[in-house]
Design an enzyme around this catalytic site. Sequence first.
Site, PDB file in Angstrom:
ATOM      1  N   SER A   1       0.651  -1.308   0.222  1.00  0.00           N
ATOM      2  CA  SER A   1       0.000  -0.150   0.017  1.00  0.00           C
ATOM      3  C   SER A   1       1.033   1.195  -0.027  1.00  0.00           C
ATOM      4  O   SER A   1       1.692   1.246  -0.849  1.00  0.00           O
ATOM      5  CB  SER A   1      -0.949  -0.102   1.126  1.00  0.00           C
TER       6      SER A   1
ATOM      7  N   ASP B   1      -5.633  -3.947  -2.610  1.00  0.00           N
ATOM      8  CA  ASP B   1      -4.619  -3.302  -1.685  1.00  0.00           C
ATOM      9  C   ASP B   1      -3.925  -4.492  -0.766  1.00  0.00           C
ATOM     10  O   ASP B   1      -4.566  -5.537  -0.340  1.00  0.00           O
ATOM     11  CB  ASP B   1      -5.505  -2.578  -0.457  1.00  0.00           C
TER      12      ASP B   1
END
Length: 452
Positions: free
Chosen positions: A106, A289
């Site tokens: 991320s 993610d």
Amino acid sequence: MKNRWMNLVKCIAMAAAPIIITGCTAYGFVENKQKVKDVDVPGNYSLTKNLEGANESAFVLAFSGGGTRASALAYGVLLELRDTKGTVNGVPLCALDAVDTISSVSGGSFTSAYYGLYGDKIFEDFEDDVLRVNIEGRLIRRMYLNPLSWFNRWGRTEEAVKYYQKHIFHGATFADLKAKDGPLVVINASDLGNGVRFSFVQEYFDLFNSDIGSFPVARAVAASSCVPVLFDPIVVENYKGEKTKKTPAWLTRVRSAATLGNNAQLKMITHGVSSYFDDDDNDFVHFVDGGITDNLGLRALHDIVEMSGGASAFMAANSRRVIPTRMIFISVNASAKKETTINRSEKQPSIKQTMGSVTGIQMHRYNISTINLMEESIKSWVEELSTPGRPVKPYFIQVKFDDVKDPEEQAFLNEIPTSFNLTDEQVDALIKAGRELLRQNPTWRSLIAEFD
């Protein structure tokens, strides 16, 4: 005037989002290319990076998720590593030069990929390119204030990829990343369909019969930071219909009884990655993610070593002729613990409060599990590599907000949102925290004392 304009932008975005999300079907833009049969593409970015010239310390960084909050904290740690000087065999060296691997998810992937591509230039340009830019606002304007983008069949994520390509990574591919004389950067995402953690390296792309060398770094970073619902997944094609039945050598090794043993964790990982190669229904894979499956970037490191057959096998696969005498792991954890107000009233919590609490609880518990797993694994790897005449010393260093001594500073850091739009004050505080938390860490201080 500026604040009024930004509030108007956000209001329009919030009004348009439900229409766009529910009313249009988006398709993933596929950019991974099929691997040429029986040809080893020079641009392949592999885990088996040649480390035969590495020094006697295996030095690994792990950058967590958390938007710009994570990017800035990781950047602060890089600054401190750059400014930590020592001498190895009479040769002056800064600690950053000794790092051989960075694993990230991320927000942390912006920092790792930028450093991997640009090296020390990160200290000149990263703040202006990433940390002090309202990326969130720029993406909102591109996605929602341009009517042409509302009905774009490629979806919202492509606008983010285009922005990252142009303004941050400048069209770089994994072949460019390989060409740099820097650490191995492992960018991690989550497979939305199979729930598998995925690393953007050639070993995983082999399961798709695809070449990672031509794959854009910006697209991998977008996948690593692609929050579900807000962004569409990054899609890659599985070219399984064109490949032979020959299983990648590393997957054959992992599947062996000798490697798997009674390791339930490794069996689960193996089953997940095998699905790309074996399952006829996996024509495309959708990545989101990386924090969903590994918010600390540590499980990727664990999986890489364990799937290699253990620490000794991993060293051999990387052509490391000299077993390191130190195993150094620095976990940069930007997870925040925000104070909740739910228990102050009999009023039922809102959906936002409920979802935030549920997500926070799950992530906190999973992070603890990950830390415990790494502590046990590092101990096991050290025992495996050590000999009576050459012991290996472990150093597991955690950079986290919990260790900030000033209560007000800690509270301030914990209130910084998971966002790609932070104030200069917040960015400054995060960079400062990254530097000071590493500098003051007792394990780190004992390590650098050996090089004075």
